[in-house]
Design a protein around this motif. Structure first.
Motif, short mmCIF file in Angstrom:
data_model
loop_
_atom_site.label_atom_id
_atom_site.label_comp_id
_atom_site.label_asym_id
_atom_site.label_seq_id
_atom_site.Cartn_x
_atom_site.Cartn_y
_atom_site.Cartn_z
N LEU A 14 4.44 9.45 2.89
CA LEU A 14 3.68 9.26 4.09
C LEU A 14 2.64 10.16 4.37
CD1 LEU A 14 5.96 7.07 6.40
CD2 LEU A 14 4.28 6.34 4.79
N LYS A 15 2.60 11.17 3.64
CA LYS A 15 1.99 12.40 4.04
C LYS A 15 0.35 12.11 3.89
CE LYS A 15 1.41 17.10 4.28
NZ LYS A 15 1.88 18.10 4.21
N ASP A 16 -0.02 11.28 3.11
CA ASP A 16 -1.49 10.79 3.28
C ASP A 16 -2.06 10.39 4.59
OD1 ASP A 16 -1.47 11.44 0.50
OD2 ASP A 16 -1.46 9.27 -0.14
N LYS A 75 -7.57 11.89 2.80
CA LYS A 75 -7.07 10.55 1.94
C LYS A 75 -7.06 9.23 2.58
CE LYS A 75 -4.82 13.62 -0.98
NZ LYS A 75 -4.09 13.66 -2.25
N ILE A 76 -7.08 8.15 1.82
CA ILE A 76 -7.02 6.92 2.72
C ILE A 76 -5.84 6.32 2.34
CG2 ILE A 76 -8.30 4.68 2.75
CD1 ILE A 76 -10.88 6.29 1.70
N PRO A 77 -4.89 6.20 3.44
CA PRO A 77 -3.49 5.57 3.27
C PRO A 77 -3.96 3.99 3.43
CG PRO A 77 -3.99 6.63 5.62
CD PRO A 77 -4.98 6.65 4.75
N THR A 78 -2.91 3.35 2.95
CA THR A 78 -2.64 1.75 3.41
C THR A 78 -2.45 1.51 4.86
OG1 THR A 78 -0.49 1.42 2.68
CG2 THR A 78 -2.07 1.67 0.88
N VAL A 79 -2.55 0.31 5.16
CA VAL A 79 -2.27 -0.37 6.37
C VAL A 79 -0.68 0.13 6.77
CG1 VAL A 79 -2.19 -2.24 7.99
CG2 VAL A 79 -4.22 -1.58 6.48
#
Length: 137
Positions: A35-37, A43-47
């Protein structure tokens, strides 16, 4: 209501006294869980990653901080708000470590092992402060 799930590390205190150790622990746990992103602005993390990260971060902060940041649903926003509030404490360990180093005496300890432990603790603080100062430049 007390947290029912066990904490992986000590929650961030409302005073922020444990902010430095909390940040390091939180970053390591976010990295370990992929979950570092979520706390990296590039960075573009997911929902789903955002949801897991905000649950994790909120679980590891004091109840008063939770209520203060109740409306924040983005982990990066929460991370940055906590950083703005408590990050100034990075420079606090320098005078303390310097004082401890100057006043370190073998005769103040019952054993050489206790002295070595104190010595390594102080040297770790000093190394940490040097790294922080290099990052700030």
């Amino acid at each position: 209501m007390a947290n029912l799930a066990k904490l992986e590390f000590v929650a961030l205190d409302v005073s922020g006294n444990n902010y430095l150790s909390w940040v390091l622990d939180a970053e390591l746990h976010l990295s370990a869980n992929g979950l570092k992103d979520t706390i990296d602005p590039e960075k573009i993390p997911t929902v789903e990653q955002n949801a897991k990260a905000i649950i994790f971060l909120r679980h590891h902060i004091h109840e008063d901080l939770k209520s203060e940041y109740l409306t924040i649903k983005n982990p990066l926003t929460l991370w940055n708000n906590l950083k703005d509030r408590f990050d100034h404490q990075k420079l606090v360990p320098l005078p303390s470590a310097r004082y401890d180093w100057i006043n370190l005496r073998l005769q103040d300890f019952k054993s050489v092992a206790e002295y070595n432990s104190a010595l390594f603790k102080i040297s770790s603080k000093l190394i940490y402060v040097v790294k922080i100062l290099l990052i700030l430049k």
